[in-house]
Enzyme design. Structure first.
Site, PDB file in Angstrom:
ATOM      1  N   SER A  47      33.876  56.223  70.105  1.00 56.11           N
ATOM      2  CA  SER A  47      34.839  55.133  69.952  1.00 56.11           C
ATOM      3  C   SER A  47      35.083  54.793  68.486  1.00 56.11           C
ATOM      4  CB  SER A  47      34.328  53.884  70.676  1.00 56.11           C
ATOM      5  OG  SER A  47      33.074  53.484  70.143  1.00 56.11           O
ATOM      6  N   LYS A  48      34.184  55.227  67.602  1.00 54.27           N
ATOM      7  CA  LYS A  48      34.295  54.878  66.186  1.00 54.27           C
ATOM      8  C   LYS A  48      35.467  55.581  65.496  1.00 54.27           C
ATOM      9  CE  LYS A  48      30.729  52.130  66.171  1.00 54.27           C
ATOM     10  NZ  LYS A  48      30.858  50.676  65.984  1.00 54.27           N
ATOM     11  N   ASP A  49      36.035  56.606  66.106  1.00 56.53           N
ATOM     12  CA  ASP A  49      37.245  57.224  65.547  1.00 56.53           C
ATOM     13  C   ASP A  49      38.337  56.186  65.372  1.00 56.53           C
ATOM     14  OD1 ASP A  49      35.963  59.638  65.713  1.00 56.53           O
ATOM     15  OD2 ASP A  49      37.339  60.542  67.149  1.00 56.53           O
ATOM     16  N   ALA A  52      37.633  53.968  62.243  1.00 56.22           N
ATOM     17  CA  ALA A  52      37.702  54.744  60.994  1.00 56.22           C
ATOM     18  C   ALA A  52      39.148  54.959  60.575  1.00 56.22           C
ATOM     19  CB  ALA A  52      36.988  56.080  61.168  1.00 56.22           C
ATOM     20  N   THR A  79      30.066  56.090  63.333  1.00 55.22           N
ATOM     21  CA  THR A  79      31.124  55.662  62.423  1.00 55.22           C
ATOM     22  C   THR A  79      31.192  56.604  61.230  1.00 55.22           C
ATOM     23  OG1 THR A  79      30.798  53.364  63.068  1.00 55.22           O
ATOM     24  CG2 THR A  79      32.019  53.751  61.036  1.00 55.22           C
TER      25      THR A  79
END
Length: 346
Positions: A47-49, A52, A79
């Site tokens: 989910s950190k895409d 970022a 992340t």
């Protein structure tokens, strides 16, 4: 007429619009209808895409980033990988301060994406100069032409999920969800997603998952930071020893704490029942749902959406390693070694 080739310009175009998966086997003895938002379908497998890309593009829009600049961040791994991936495409250098609790798999993946990695001791206070928070901040202060993402205190963390994850879940469920269950680390995912969903329907219950050894649950209930709550735990990307400004505690209805051991076994159970190879925090979310079911949180008409944050490949040396599980004391008379034995044919 010649057909046009259908292709994405680069991996960044693949971020978002992750699938919603109905869970039927691991939930067969639970009350309600259960769905997983599988964030491993992002190109960076987490989910950190989303944050970022959003934070970096906002920095570009504001003129804070120029070609050849360096992006610095504090990360438990996911992340950092997403930032390194975006940096590759956009032409930035990337420096990451990582907790020593992060799996070797995650650290190796960061290096493979061209990032310079500083591994910092996990079990020190947030204001200790050796902590990954302080190491990242110091490098940023000393390096001209750098920006510090600072996901724990960056409101854009929340905003990324408010703009993407929340609307996607609302659309995928036709607005029929009754509960959202998500892990809380920086708090950006649960806060941004929860805020959007609450604006659509204030009756949706937003439930955060916290770790034993973290301060978040007690802070949510009392608004007091209690350092006595802090002790070492193994789950990565979940819980905190500080209060992140990227968490909107008013959006969250309540927190549930889960153990390292049960979360690890539940992640392995998801893989073996649903065929969905998930990470440690996904196991934590599913474990929280099991506990909530025992508390009669759900009815037969409940539509529960869980966010599964990342992919199991990042934990091969941890929860999917029988050796690591054994070393943690996670196998006992109830939970024995689960993987099939390997036979070598000579």
């Amino acid at each position: 007429m010649e057909q046009k080739i259908k292709a994405y310009n680069n991996v960044l175009d693949l971020i978002g619009d992750t699938p919603l998966l109905k869970l039927s086997k691991i939930t067969q003895n639970l009350t309600g209808n259960f769905y997983a938002k599988v964030e491993a379908f992002n190109p960076g497998h987490s989910s950190k895409d989303r944050i970022a890309l959003h934070i970096i593009e906002e920095a570009e829009r504001r003129g804070l980033l120029k070609p050849g600049d360096t992006i610095i961040e504090t990360t438990s791994g996911n992340t950092g990988f997403s930032i390194a991936m975006v940096s590759v495409i956009k032409g930035y250098e990337c420096i990451l301060a990582v907790s020593s609790k992060s799996s070797k798999d995650k650290i190796d993946m960061l290096r493979s994406m061209g990032a310079k990695v500083y591994v910092c001791p996990a079990h020190v206070s947030a204001d200790d100069p050796r902590s990954y928070y302080q190491v990242a901040r110091r490098i940023h202060e000393e390096m001209k032409g750098s920006i510090y993402i600072n996901q724990y205190f960056n409101q854009l963390n929340m905003d990324a999920h408010y703009q993407t994850t929340g609307p996607e879940i609302w659309k995928q469920t036709g607005g029929q969800l009754t509960h959202l269950i998500a892990c809380s680390g920086t708090g950006g995912t649960i806060s941004g997603t929860g805020r959007y969903l609450k604006e659509k329907n204030p009756n949706i219950k937003i439930i955060g998952v916290d770790a034993y050894g973290s301060v978040l649950k007690k802070y949510h209930e009392t608004r007091e930071f209690d350092s006595e709550e802090i002790y070492p735990y193994r789950i990565e990307g979940l819980g905190k020893n500080l209060i992140p400004a990227a968490t909107d505690f008013d959006v969250i209805n309540k927190f549930v704490k889960v153990t390292d051991e049960e979360s690890a076994h539940t992640a392995r159970e998801i893989s073996k029942t649903e065929g969905c190879f998930v990470g440690y925090t996904s196991g934590a979310v599913m474990q929280a749902v099991k506990q909530l079911d025992k508390e009669s949180e759900f009815s037969k008409d409940s539509n529960i959406v869980m966010i599964f944050p990342d992919h199991g490949s990042r934990y091969m040396s941890k929860i999917y390693s029988d050796g690591w599980m054994q070393a943690q004391g996670f196998f006992d008379s109830v939970n024995t070694e689960e993987t099939q034995k390997i036979e070598y044919i000579k």
